[in-house]
Write an enzyme that holds these catalytic residues in place. Sequence first.
Site, PDB file in Angstrom:
ATOM      1  N   ARG A  81     -95.400   7.048  20.290  1.00 51.76           N
ATOM      2  CA  ARG A  81     -96.112   6.173  19.438  1.00 51.76           C
ATOM      3  C   ARG A  81     -97.751   5.871  19.782  1.00 51.76           C
ATOM      4  NH1 ARG A  81     -97.178   0.610  19.182  1.00 51.76           N
ATOM      5  NH2 ARG A  81     -95.856   0.649  20.883  1.00 51.76           N
TER       6      ARG A  81
ATOM      7  N   ASP B 135    -105.187  -6.573   8.802  1.00 52.98           N
ATOM      8  CA  ASP B 135    -103.896  -6.100   9.405  1.00 52.98           C
ATOM      9  C   ASP B 135    -102.708  -5.831   8.715  1.00 52.98           C
ATOM     10  OD1 ASP B 135    -102.184  -5.244  11.299  1.00 52.98           O
ATOM     11  OD2 ASP B 135    -102.197  -7.151  12.616  1.00 52.98           O
TER      12      ASP B 135
ATOM     13  N   ASP C 187     -98.959  -5.708   7.930  1.00 55.95           N
ATOM     14  CA  ASP C 187     -97.602  -6.387   8.625  1.00 55.95           C
ATOM     15  C   ASP C 187     -96.605  -5.213   8.923  1.00 55.95           C
ATOM     16  OD1 ASP C 187     -98.883  -8.887   7.880  1.00 55.95           O
ATOM     17  OD2 ASP C 187     -98.468  -8.770   5.633  1.00 55.95           O
ATOM     18  N   CYS C 188     -96.120  -5.618  10.002  1.00 51.34           N
ATOM     19  CA  CYS C 188     -95.076  -4.818  10.815  1.00 51.34           C
ATOM     20  C   CYS C 188     -95.201  -3.474  10.275  1.00 51.34           C
ATOM     21  CB  CYS C 188     -93.780  -5.423  10.249  1.00 51.34           C
ATOM     22  SG  CYS C 188     -93.386  -7.171  10.296  1.00 51.34           S
ATOM     23  N   PHE C 189     -96.492  -2.829  10.747  1.00 50.67           N
ATOM     24  CA  PHE C 189     -96.810  -1.574  10.121  1.00 50.67           C
ATOM     25  C   PHE C 189     -95.597  -0.521  10.511  1.00 50.67           C
ATOM     26  CE2 PHE C 189     -98.749   2.847  11.042  1.00 50.67           C
ATOM     27  CZ  PHE C 189     -99.229   3.079  10.119  1.00 50.67           C
TER      28      PHE C 189
ATOM     29  N   ALA D 239     -90.513  -4.959  15.175  1.00 48.37           N
ATOM     30  CA  ALA D 239     -89.572  -5.681  14.284  1.00 48.37           C
ATOM     31  C   ALA D 239     -90.170  -6.347  13.154  1.00 48.37           C
ATOM     32  CB  ALA D 239     -88.882  -6.806  15.361  1.00 48.37           C
ATOM     33  N   ASN D 240     -89.580  -6.656  12.259  1.00 51.82           N
ATOM     34  CA  ASN D 240     -89.837  -7.235  11.035  1.00 51.82           C
ATOM     35  C   ASN D 240     -89.787  -8.696  11.227  1.00 51.82           C
ATOM     36  OD1 ASN D 240     -87.399  -7.471  10.535  1.00 51.82           O
ATOM     37  ND2 ASN D 240     -87.416  -6.223   8.411  1.00 51.82           N
TER      38      ASN D 240
ATOM     39  N   ARG E 286     -87.657 -11.126  13.661  1.00 48.68           N
ATOM     40  CA  ARG E 286     -88.472 -11.848  14.702  1.00 48.68           C
ATOM     41  C   ARG E 286     -87.717 -13.553  14.566  1.00 48.68           C
ATOM     42  NH1 ARG E 286     -94.766 -10.034  13.818  1.00 48.68           N
ATOM     43  NH2 ARG E 286     -94.211  -7.731  14.051  1.00 48.68           N
TER      44      ARG E 286
ATOM     45  N   GLU F 249    -105.200  -1.614  11.455  1.00 45.66           N
ATOM     46  CA  GLU F 249    -105.858  -2.770  11.770  1.00 45.66           C
ATOM     47  C   GLU F 249    -107.486  -2.448  11.851  1.00 45.66           C
ATOM     48  OE1 GLU F 249    -106.248  -6.583  14.826  1.00 45.66           O
ATOM     49  OE2 GLU F 249    -105.086  -4.566  15.393  1.00 45.66           O
TER      50      GLU F 249
END
Length: 1105
Positions: free
Chosen positions: A335, A379, A381-383, A417-418, A422, A477
């Site tokens: 990644r 940004d 979210d939780c890309f 993690a979404n 979380r 981001e």
Amino acid sequence: MKRSLGSNSSNNSGSGSNKKSKKNNNPSNQKTLGAAWGAASSRSSFRSSPFSDFGSYMEVKNRKLQNQFETEASAASRGVSGSEKLIFQGVSIFVDGFTIPSHQELKGYMMKYGGRFENYFSRRSVTHIICSNLPDSKVKNLRTFSRGLPVVKPTWIVDSISANRLLGWVPYQLDQLNDTQPKLSAFFAPRSHLTPQMASPVTSFQPDTGYSEAEEGSSIRADDSEEARDHIDDEIDGVYIENTTPELTEQTGTGDLKSSEMNAEGLGNYDIEEKEVSSELQSTTNLHSTSDNKSVHANGKNGGKSIATAAGSSTRRHSTLEDPNFVENYFKNSRLHFIGTWRNRYRKRFHGSSNGLKWADSGQNTAEMAKKSTIIHIDLDCFFVSVVIKNRLELHDKPVAVCHSDNPKGTAEISSANYPARAYGVKAGMFVRHAKDLCPQLVIVPYNFEAYEEVADQFYDILHRHCRKVQALSCDEAFLDVSDLSDVETEVLASTIRNEILETTGCSASAGIGGTMLMARLATRVAKPAGQLYISAEKVEEFLDQLPVGTLPGVGSVLKEKLVKQNIQTCGQLRLISKDSLQKDFGVKTGEMLWSYSRGLDLRSVTAVQESKSIGAEVNWGVRFRDQQDVFILVQHFLQCLCKEVSLRLQGCEMIGRTFTLKIKKRKKDAEEPTKYMGCGDCDNLSRSITVPAATDDIEVLQRISKKLFGSFCLDVKEVRGVGLQVSKLDSADPSNKGSRTLKSWLSSAPAVVQIEQDDNVFAAKVRENSDCNRPVTGGVSRLRESNSEESSIQSGDTNSSLPPMCYLDMEVLENLPPELLSELDGTYGGKLFELIEKKRGKRRINCNSPHVSLDGTAASIKELKSLSVKIHGLSTSGEKEYKEPYVPHPSIARTSNQHTIEMTDLLPSSLSQVDVSVLQELPEELRADVLGAFPSHRRQQSSSDVPKETCKKQDEEPIDLKGTENEIGLSFSSLWFGNPPLWTEKFKVSGNCTMEKLSAIYFKVAQSRPMLSLVLQHAISEMSSFPDAASASDLDKAIYDVCELLKQYINLKVGGDIEEIYLCFRLLKRLAARSQLFLQVYEILSPFIQASISEHYGGSLSIP
């Protein structure tokens, strides 16, 4: 009667008569599994025993062992409480092979907690088979081996005792689908086994690299944006985490998960997580690691002890041990590597879209700009999760995480993690097993790098449409400086951008707006998820008053702990401390940072992507080597692949570097196995650097340097857990002039290359016509090029336009130049310089071997001259790997030449021992091969003056393949070891030297079937009591030279694949040196040569005691 049955006479008389009947009655007498071993015995010793057959003996023995067990069990259970006595009631185990706990410990557990222990397997009495590993034969016939009984790992016993109850055996069963037994072929595999075809295919779940962002260099930005994000957002989605980078972790954690080298060393008895390995390794070609030393130490040291099951496939196939494409796959599925390569693509794609990406006005004060600036931080979210599940509506409200494995007992790490996940406490960097404990319904999804790339491109397309000043932090981001967009409301612009992102990509984004980059990012933290927040200058202090200090960029766990010890927990409390006090307690820079951030001050401005200060790559997961033999095959292959990766990154960034740093992670002494499967564990970090004069990105240079640096560590390769290569002191590589800054290009450059004209007479005539020095040459060689366009092709450059007229040249200086330089100058002047020299000499004829041309310019002399020029520059102009050395006259011929003849041999040392090996190693490969190739020719000419001139020319014209023989020396002796028997035997046989003749005879005697020089030298020591010296000094010199050539060529043949043979030969040569003056001088001459060859191939030196 019993005595007579046991007598010898009785044995002899009865042994033969009952043999056939005993064989027929064997099957009916078997009562246990072990009875088959001895039931067919016809030995009289069993006939004389109180047992009818071996089966009855085993029956009695088993009964006796059970009685002993029951007696010991009764004594052992006296100290155990009643509730614990019957944990294993009804359980009878049979232990197969080596286990941990050991055979005796398991027996003790059964005694103490109410179970039974069977020393011999019986389907009627055994209920569970306990083992850690199975041999190949039992794996293939598992049903036959187990007779349908459960085969479980010994951790089932240990965990049941810990739980004080009998646990179910299903999670602990040994489901070993493939054998882990090493194959004989693996120990004798040639180098050709390192082929791409050996790599396992990549399937749906891909591994994450997780190598350190600091080490990534070219991929991850060097500023504090990642660190800031790490500490600002407690709910981060794992993109920039420094201390918990994904997939592999933990350099300090311990556990009993076995790594591959333990299996290779025969200690594969630990309880490796079979289902985890099967899930994580069968689904991908490899896994990846982080380089941080502290990422999961808090997860516990014994987290892996309760995990059972064994690898579904050989773990070594997913490490450096057997996967030739390990490094390539390591980064292919990373990644962070994706983020790094994306940054390079972004730089190329949007280069120039913002006026060259230079926005700051150098004439304006940075502090003044900060006061009136407006920054938006966008940004996604939780890309990494959002992109994967955007088309899977059923997962939108469920807890989802991205990882390489969904094994509930695995050590794969959560990458992102979404928010529903979380809410259960699932965080990036957490082991899957821990995440599943917190959230059993957690859904694990794999990476989708193609989708990430598509969404990232769409994301930045939108940003660049709305704003000119964009600073990309990562693929999801960015900062936007909208200070100059006075015609639109900032909050409206942020909302418009977020809505467009959602419509285009299907992923939500959050935005923070503030006067500085710090406040914009802090606002984004509060706005998440799918929201936006504007913090005006008037509300900064109010917002920061209750903000925990741990959320400020640059405040890590250590600094936060120091602040808490001083009762500083919020930014409001931090503002009460003076700057001087903070700098005194925490240092000048850290104190300045804390003082500024606590007041919302941040002087940074939105800028373009900064150029990387270093570029490199590091691998610290799956790095395992068996022993020192891997140095010569696997380690070199690994380093080559790593250098290839770094070279590609340099070329992708269009950079070249001068300083090369090799980093090694060495397993600490007595360090336990890491909790993370195949992790690096607790390591010592070692590094060494070297700086070269010319910056480069050439893969061959990187390989040579890395091998040299690796050899300088003098490590036991079994202790290596990570290797990284970093390039610094970077410079931009101009694609149009690529390679022009290298030493090789400077040495091989030729401003003019004269092509040989078929009609040399026409060429000579035209040269004479244009050689008049009475008129100055103005305008360079343009007119020469026009007049000779049909006969010669001259490469022009800036140098040609400023050449001085030939009539201004000092002829005396020209006559004393080396022939190569003189030939190059002649080419620069279009082939007229030699004729001018001859004209100044009064049209004197000189020998055809001289590098000068006579005035009348005969076709033969011009042809030889032009041939010499082509040979000198042929390597750089033709681009071929093979070239011909220029002819160098024999010393005997040279003495008869004109006094103006300039011999190249005058510049060469008298022996190789005079060569500085360290300087030789720093030369480019082509230049080094040229130097080494010229030296033996020089020696040959001095010591073999009786060789005919025609032979010399013929030998000199033989091409040398630099690619195939990197260290090849000698121009005419490359075939001494050719044929069977080799040619040197005949040459030595007729040499007239007693020692050489004896060596030839020994070869035919002992080594003809195995052409090994060590056999010849070994028998020479035993058979030759004395070594008579040569009759004269010249004969001795010739013999020394011939033996040196023999050994040099043997070194070149063997150094790449049989270093043991070279070592043995030089041990024997050293012993011979004590007996003979000839071998003594040979040993002294060859010692530096062998060390140079070893250093070139392996990066170290050969120790010869």
